[in-house]
Design a protein around this motif. Structure first.
Motif, PDB file in Angstrom:
ATOM      1  N   GLY A  76       3.453  -7.817  16.662  1.00 53.07           N
ATOM      2  CA  GLY A  76       3.072  -8.966  15.838  1.00 53.07           C
ATOM      3  C   GLY A  76       3.732  -8.883  14.480  1.00 53.07           C
ATOM      4  O   GLY A  76       4.492  -7.950  14.195  1.00 53.07           O
ATOM      5  N   PRO A  77       3.454  -9.878  13.628  1.00 48.79           N
ATOM      6  CA  PRO A  77       4.101  -9.878  12.312  1.00 48.79           C
ATOM      7  C   PRO A  77       3.614  -8.713  11.451  1.00 48.79           C
ATOM      8  O   PRO A  77       2.416  -8.435  11.394  1.00 48.79           O
ATOM      9  CB  PRO A  77       3.688 -11.226  11.710  1.00 48.79           C
ATOM     10  N   LEU A  78       4.547  -8.045  10.816  1.00 48.64           N
ATOM     11  CA  LEU A  78       4.197  -6.909   9.961  1.00 48.64           C
ATOM     12  C   LEU A  78       4.331  -7.299   8.493  1.00 48.64           C
ATOM     13  O   LEU A  78       4.947  -8.307   8.154  1.00 48.64           O
ATOM     14  CB  LEU A  78       5.108  -5.722  10.271  1.00 48.64           C
ATOM     15  N   THR A  79       3.750  -6.478   7.643  1.00 49.26           N
ATOM     16  CA  THR A  79       3.778  -6.754   6.207  1.00 49.26           C
ATOM     17  C   THR A  79       5.205  -6.659   5.682  1.00 49.26           C
ATOM     18  O   THR A  79       5.906  -5.679   5.953  1.00 49.26           O
ATOM     19  CB  THR A  79       2.890  -5.732   5.468  1.00 49.26           C
ATOM     20  N   ASP A  80       5.612  -7.666   4.936  1.00 45.55           N
ATOM     21  CA  ASP A  80       6.941  -7.662   4.349  1.00 45.55           C
ATOM     22  C   ASP A  80       7.050  -6.538   3.317  1.00 45.55           C
ATOM     23  O   ASP A  80       6.101  -6.280   2.576  1.00 45.55           O
ATOM     24  CB  ASP A  80       7.193  -9.010   3.667  1.00 45.55           C
ATOM     25  N   MET A  81       8.204  -5.911   3.304  1.00 44.29           N
ATOM     26  CA  MET A  81       8.341  -4.744   2.426  1.00 44.29           C
ATOM     27  C   MET A  81       8.149  -5.100   0.943  1.00 44.29           C
ATOM     28  O   MET A  81       7.549  -4.333   0.190  1.00 44.29           O
ATOM     29  CB  MET A  81       9.712  -4.098   2.625  1.00 44.29           C
ATOM     30  N   SER A  82       8.636  -6.272   0.540  1.00 38.51           N
ATOM     31  CA  SER A  82       8.496  -6.630  -0.874  1.00 38.51           C
ATOM     32  C   SER A  82       7.015  -6.795  -1.242  1.00 38.51           C
ATOM     33  O   SER A  82       6.591  -6.427  -2.338  1.00 38.51           O
ATOM     34  CB  SER A  82       9.283  -7.899  -1.184  1.00 38.51           C
ATOM     35  N   VAL A  83       6.236  -7.307  -0.305  1.00 36.79           N
ATOM     36  CA  VAL A  83       4.788  -7.464  -0.549  1.00 36.79           C
ATOM     37  C   VAL A  83       4.137  -6.085  -0.654  1.00 36.79           C
ATOM     38  O   VAL A  83       3.342  -5.820  -1.563  1.00 36.79           O
ATOM     39  CB  VAL A  83       4.142  -8.281   0.600  1.00 36.79           C
ATOM     40  N   ALA A  84       4.508  -5.210   0.271  1.00 37.82           N
ATOM     41  CA  ALA A  84       3.905  -3.869   0.281  1.00 37.82           C
ATOM     42  C   ALA A  84       4.274  -3.099  -0.987  1.00 37.82           C
ATOM     43  O   ALA A  84       3.431  -2.397  -1.564  1.00 37.82           O
ATOM     44  CB  ALA A  84       4.374  -3.116   1.512  1.00 37.82           C
ATOM     45  N   ILE A  85       5.514  -3.252  -1.434  1.00 36.74           N
ATOM     46  CA  ILE A  85       5.934  -2.553  -2.652  1.00 36.74           C
ATOM     47  C   ILE A  85       5.110  -3.057  -3.840  1.00 36.74           C
ATOM     48  O   ILE A  85       4.675  -2.275  -4.689  1.00 36.74           O
ATOM     49  CB  ILE A  85       7.446  -2.733  -2.881  1.00 36.74           C
ATOM     50  N   ARG A  86       4.859  -4.360  -3.868  1.00 40.18           N
ATOM     51  CA  ARG A  86       4.035  -4.894  -4.960  1.00 40.18           C
ATOM     52  C   ARG A  86       2.609  -4.353  -4.877  1.00 40.18           C
ATOM     53  O   ARG A  86       1.972  -4.110  -5.887  1.00 40.18           O
ATOM     54  CB  ARG A  86       4.033  -6.420  -4.910  1.00 40.18           C
ATOM     55  N   ARG A  87       2.114  -4.165  -3.665  1.00 36.10           N
ATOM     56  CA  ARG A  87       0.764  -3.609  -3.502  1.00 36.10           C
ATOM     57  C   ARG A  87       0.694  -2.195  -4.084  1.00 36.10           C
ATOM     58  O   ARG A  87      -0.231  -1.859  -4.808  1.00 36.10           O
ATOM     59  CB  ARG A  87       0.398  -3.527  -2.025  1.00 36.10           C
ATOM     60  N   ILE A  88       1.688  -1.401  -3.743  1.00 46.12           N
ATOM     61  CA  ILE A  88       1.680  -0.012  -4.230  1.00 46.12           C
ATOM     62  C   ILE A  88       1.782  -0.010  -5.755  1.00 46.12           C
ATOM     63  O   ILE A  88       1.065   0.715  -6.443  1.00 46.12           O
ATOM     64  CB  ILE A  88       2.843   0.796  -3.609  1.00 46.12           C
ATOM     65  N   ALA A  89       2.685  -0.851  -6.262  1.00 43.10           N
ATOM     66  CA  ALA A  89       2.863  -0.917  -7.724  1.00 43.10           C
ATOM     67  C   ALA A  89       1.584  -1.387  -8.397  1.00 43.10           C
ATOM     68  O   ALA A  89       1.193  -0.877  -9.450  1.00 43.10           O
ATOM     69  CB  ALA A  89       4.024  -1.850  -8.054  1.00 43.10           C
ATOM     70  N   ALA A  90       0.901  -2.354  -7.768  1.00 46.61           N
ATOM     71  CA  ALA A  90      -0.355  -2.849  -8.335  1.00 46.61           C
ATOM     72  C   ALA A  90      -1.403  -1.749  -8.330  1.00 46.61           C
ATOM     73  O   ALA A  90      -2.221  -1.645  -9.237  1.00 46.61           O
ATOM     74  CB  ALA A  90      -0.836  -4.052  -7.531  1.00 46.61           C
ATOM     75  N   ASP A  91      -1.380  -0.908  -7.300  1.00 46.22           N
ATOM     76  CA  ASP A  91      -2.311   0.207  -7.206  1.00 46.22           C
ATOM     77  C   ASP A  91      -2.083   1.186  -8.358  1.00 46.22           C
ATOM     78  O   ASP A  91      -3.015   1.677  -8.967  1.00 46.22           O
ATOM     79  CB  ASP A  91      -2.106   0.910  -5.863  1.00 46.22           C
ATOM     80  N   PHE A  92      -0.806   1.421  -8.664  1.00 47.63           N
ATOM     81  CA  PHE A  92      -0.479   2.271  -9.814  1.00 47.63           C
ATOM     82  C   PHE A  92      -1.044   1.653 -11.079  1.00 47.63           C
ATOM     83  O   PHE A  92      -1.617   2.326 -11.923  1.00 47.63           O
ATOM     84  CB  PHE A  92       1.035   2.386  -9.976  1.00 47.63           C
ATOM     85  N   SER A  93      -0.848   0.352 -11.179  1.00 48.75           N
ATOM     86  CA  SER A  93      -1.290  -0.355 -12.371  1.00 48.75           C
ATOM     87  C   SER A  93      -2.794  -0.204 -12.563  1.00 48.75           C
ATOM     88  O   SER A  93      -3.270   0.097 -13.648  1.00 48.75           O
ATOM     89  CB  SER A  93      -0.922  -1.826 -12.226  1.00 48.75           C
ATOM     90  N   SER A  94      -3.530  -0.371 -11.476  1.00 49.83           N
ATOM     91  CA  SER A  94      -4.990  -0.291 -11.597  1.00 49.83           C
ATOM     92  C   SER A  94      -5.456   1.145 -11.827  1.00 49.83           C
ATOM     93  O   SER A  94      -6.585   1.378 -12.214  1.00 49.83           O
ATOM     94  CB  SER A  94      -5.653  -0.864 -10.349  1.00 49.83           C
ATOM     95  N   ASN A  95      -4.568   2.093 -11.577  1.00 50.77           N
ATOM     96  CA  ASN A  95      -4.944   3.488 -11.806  1.00 50.77           C
ATOM     97  C   ASN A  95      -4.500   4.009 -13.169  1.00 50.77           C
ATOM     98  O   ASN A  95      -4.334   5.198 -13.368  1.00 50.77           O
ATOM     99  CB  ASN A  95      -4.381   4.371 -10.695  1.00 50.77           C
ATOM    100  N   GLY A  96      -4.208   3.090 -14.070  1.00 48.65           N
ATOM    101  CA  GLY A  96      -3.952   3.496 -15.442  1.00 48.65           C
ATOM    102  C   GLY A  96      -2.504   3.592 -15.842  1.00 48.65           C
ATOM    103  O   GLY A  96      -2.185   3.900 -16.978  1.00 48.65           O
ATOM    104  N   VAL A  97      -1.591   3.318 -14.946  1.00 52.58           N
ATOM    105  CA  VAL A  97      -0.176   3.354 -15.327  1.00 52.58           C
ATOM    106  C   VAL A  97       0.210   1.980 -15.827  1.00 52.58           C
ATOM    107  O   VAL A  97      -0.019   0.978 -15.162  1.00 52.58           O
ATOM    108  CB  VAL A  97       0.691   3.738 -14.107  1.00 52.58           C
ATOM    109  N   SER A  98       0.770   1.941 -17.015  1.00 51.77           N
ATOM    110  CA  SER A  98       1.149   0.661 -17.591  1.00 51.77           C
ATOM    111  C   SER A  98       2.252   0.018 -16.762  1.00 51.77           C
ATOM    112  O   SER A  98       3.266   0.620 -16.486  1.00 51.77           O
ATOM    113  CB  SER A  98       1.633   0.887 -19.012  1.00 51.77           C
TER     114      SER A  98
END
Lengths: 347, 326
Positions: free
Chosen positions: B288-310
């Protein structure tokens, strides 16, 4: 059941892999024939054993006919055909970029759906590329592709004007029938945005670009006088080409501005000397000063505008994805070149 | 190991699921199971690097299924990476066999009991250096890690007591970066990029790999526990890949565009990990359709952001719901 490990089994794929990318917009009637021709070429290449057509990636660019269904059927029938469906019509360059980003070949060929770029030319194109040490070769039509003076002439004219304005000598070679080194194709596709003209992006990665004259004919346009492009989309296409290139004409304008500024400075010195040393030679007071002031301000504005535009150009090119550098591996070329030569001699 | 149970699970689905190994994939599988109504009921710390001790611990655990008619064990454990030595992989094979024997012993307690076992293999390890891999491609491991996975697969296939034997072959899995896990390429790039640190590569700009988001891997694994038809094969092997090869250069571009910074990269010249490994899109169509890499990269980056990294993202943040593990 999947195959299990057998170290005695020879490698079933030759070292040089070729991927073919086909953007599809209006290809319901041609795709079966295209697949059959590609299958034929694939078979011939397999017999040679040197190059393998590992995949043909058909990219459904929001096709307006039943192409999507045909593509899916073809991908079921031929395991080496992959069908990709874009969510809407993004344009030929975007579809090509999508296809290339799904490819894995050492070389990537891009062809049109309607057989105006016949698959039988793939090997000659690859041979020409490798033998001459190119990274990218465009097919050059021997005859008028559309058999329409307006269409063929306007296409050439836009490219010539762009070449003059940008100084990019490769612009006139651009054609959608290309043979590209896989690494460079994928790198250019990676940096390309929706505003990037894909062929221009390719020139950011290589200047080893060649041409191979081939008999190309847009059979559909010749027969029906219809095309996927209308006047507006062609104009937009031309504008994208122009904006994607570095506009040398702007730099020339800035240089003229600097020269004018310099000239006004020299003339002002002459006028001051004349005023104080040879006042009797001044016939009409104020005229020279006026001209110098106009020259100075005009030159200053032109040169400052040139600097601003240069900054803007840097930003635009950065946004369009122009890289600082790129590393390429051409180590397989020697093997391919020698094998192709041997094959040619044997033939 | 984490044991989860569901009273509302579909008739054909297992009521009890044991997830072995809570690393990147294991945690994602647990999260995916929780979304389907499974509740963690027991967490057991196991000693993975010592098979005798592990055997003892599992003996103490006994039968964790509490007599459930259908249960499933999902093997997501494994410390050995691509660079693992023969000694490390043989120790890990011993661990796997110990766990498998334990699952077999539970299955042997009753003929009516349906005990399934799923294992995470490695498509990258089995097909390293092969292009457009599909069901017909022969496994040719190039290093001990790949041979380990092949042995584990064989061992599982030859286990007669288990009712279901599922093998999953994920390609290069990437996901969240956690301090207690092996760092994958993409989270490392984001992590180092945000700190202006250099990242070393054992490969080249052009090395092609098939990357797949850990959430998709977990979803596919968990979905397979809910068969649509009764005629599910006893043995199944499945690729989990995107079918889209990506070069390091492409990922670099995506990460740079997401975090808004230039990455500092260093490539190791004597690269032992530079072979291209890609998978045919046709063999992973069922995923089936998988998560687009650009979306996943933004998710990881957002996770960093919420964990205190500017971090200033160019586009709106994507909020991820993640339920807490008990």
């Amino acid at each position: 059941m999947m195959n299990l490990y057998d170290p005695r089994q020879p490698r079933e794929r030759p070292p040089i892999q070729l991927s073919v990318v086909v953007p599809v917009y209006h290809g319901e009637d041609c795709l079966e024939e295209l697949a059959a021709e590609l299958a034929l070429v694939r078979e011939q290449l397999e017999q040679g054993g040197l190059v393998s057509l590992v995949e043909a990636i058909l990219v459904d660019d929001g096709a307006v006919d039943g192409s999507a269904r045909v593509m899916d059927a073809l991908s079921q029938r031929f395991p080496w055909i992959t069908a990709i469906h874009l969510s809407r019509n993004f344009g030929q360059h975007s579809a090509t970029v999508a296809g290339i980003l799904h490819s894995c070949g050492d070389w990537v060929a891009t062809i049109d759906e309607d057989l105006q770029h016949h698959p039988k030319f793939l090997l000659p194109l690859l041979r020409h590329t490798v033998e001459n040490g190119f990274d990218l070769v465009f097919a050059k039509p021997i005859h008028a592709v559309h058999e329409s003076f307006v269409r063929d002439f306007s296409s050439k004219a836009v490219k010539q004007v762009t070449k003059l304005m940008t100084g990019n000598e490769h612009v006139t070679k651009f054609n959608s029938f290309r043979m590209i080194r896989g690494q460079i194709a994928r790198a250019a596709a990676s940096v390309a945005t929706e505003r990037t003209y894909f062929d221009v992006a390719l020139t950011w990665f290589t200047d080893r670009i060649g041409l191979l004259p081939l008999p190309l004919k847009d059979r559909r346009y010749v027969a029906q006088r219809t095309s996927g492009y209308n006047l507006y989309s062609l104009a937009r296409h031309a504008l994208r080409l122009l904006l994607g290139c570095e506009l040398k004409v702007l730099r020339a304008g800035a240089l003229v501005g600097f020269a004018t500024l310099l000239l006004s400075a020299v003339l002002s010195c002459v006028v001051v000397v004349q005023k104080f040393v040879y006042p009797e030679t001044v016939d009409l007071a104020g005229w020279s000063s006026l001209i110098i002031a106009v020259l100075f301000s005009g030159g200053l504005l032109a040169s400052l505008l040139g600097v601003c535009l240069e900054y803007l150009s840097v930003l635009v090119l950065r946004t369009l994805g122009r890289p600082t550098y790129y590393v390429v591996d051409r180590s397989k070329d020697a093997l391919l070149c020698s094998e192709l030569s041997r094959e040619k001699q044997a033939a | 190991m984490m044991l989860l149970r569901s009273n509302t699970a579909h008739e054909s689905a297992p009521h009890c699921v044991g997830v072995l190994g809570l690393g990147l994939i294991g945690r994602a599988v647990v999260e995916s199971l929780q979304k389907r109504g499974y509740v963690p009921v027991r967490s057991q710390k196991l000693t993975w690097d010592s098979p005798p001790r592990l055997r003892e611990e599992l003996r103490e655990v006994g039968d964790p299924t509490l007599g459930d008619s259908a249960c499933e064990f999902i093997w997501c454990a494994g410390r050995a990476g691509f660079a693992a030595t023969d000694a490390e992989t043989s120790r890990e094979l011993g661990t796997f066999e110990t766990v498998l024997e334990w699952a077999e012993s539970i299955a042997a307690k009753s003929v009516e009991r349906q005990v399934g076992f799923s294992m995470m293999s490695s498509a990258g390890g089995l097909y390293e250096g092969q292009q457009r891999v599909d069901e017909q491609s022969p496994c040719r491991p190039c290093r001990p890690y790949g041979r380990l996975k092949l042995h584990q697969e064989r061992r599982l296939r030859e286990s007669p007591k288990l009712s279901q034997r599922r093998i999953f072959r994920p390609s290069s899995v990437y996901g969240w970066l956690r301090s207690d896990q092996r760092k994958g390429l993409i989270p490392t790039l984001i992590h180092n990029g945000l700190r202006n640190q250099e990242t070393s590569f054992d490969g080249s700009f052009n090395t092609l790999r098939d990357y797949v988001w850990v959430g998709d891997v977990a979803e596919i694994v968990v979905r397979s526990l809910f068969p649509k038809h009764d005629d599910t094969p006893t043995n199944s092997t499945r690729f989990i890949a995107s079918g889209q090869p990506s070069s390091i250069f492409q990922i670099k571009q995506l990460v740079e565009a997401t975090i808004g910074r230039r990455l500092q990269l260093k490539f190791v010249s004597q690269a032992s990990n530079a072979l291209d490994t890609t998978f045919s899109a046709n063999c992973v169509r069922d995923n089936g359709p998988l998560t687009d890499m650009s979306v996943a990269i933004r998710r990881i980056a957002a996770d960093f952001s919420s964990n205190g990294v500017s971090l200033e993202l160019r586009r709106p943040h994507i909020t991820i719901k993640r339920e807490c593990l008990t």
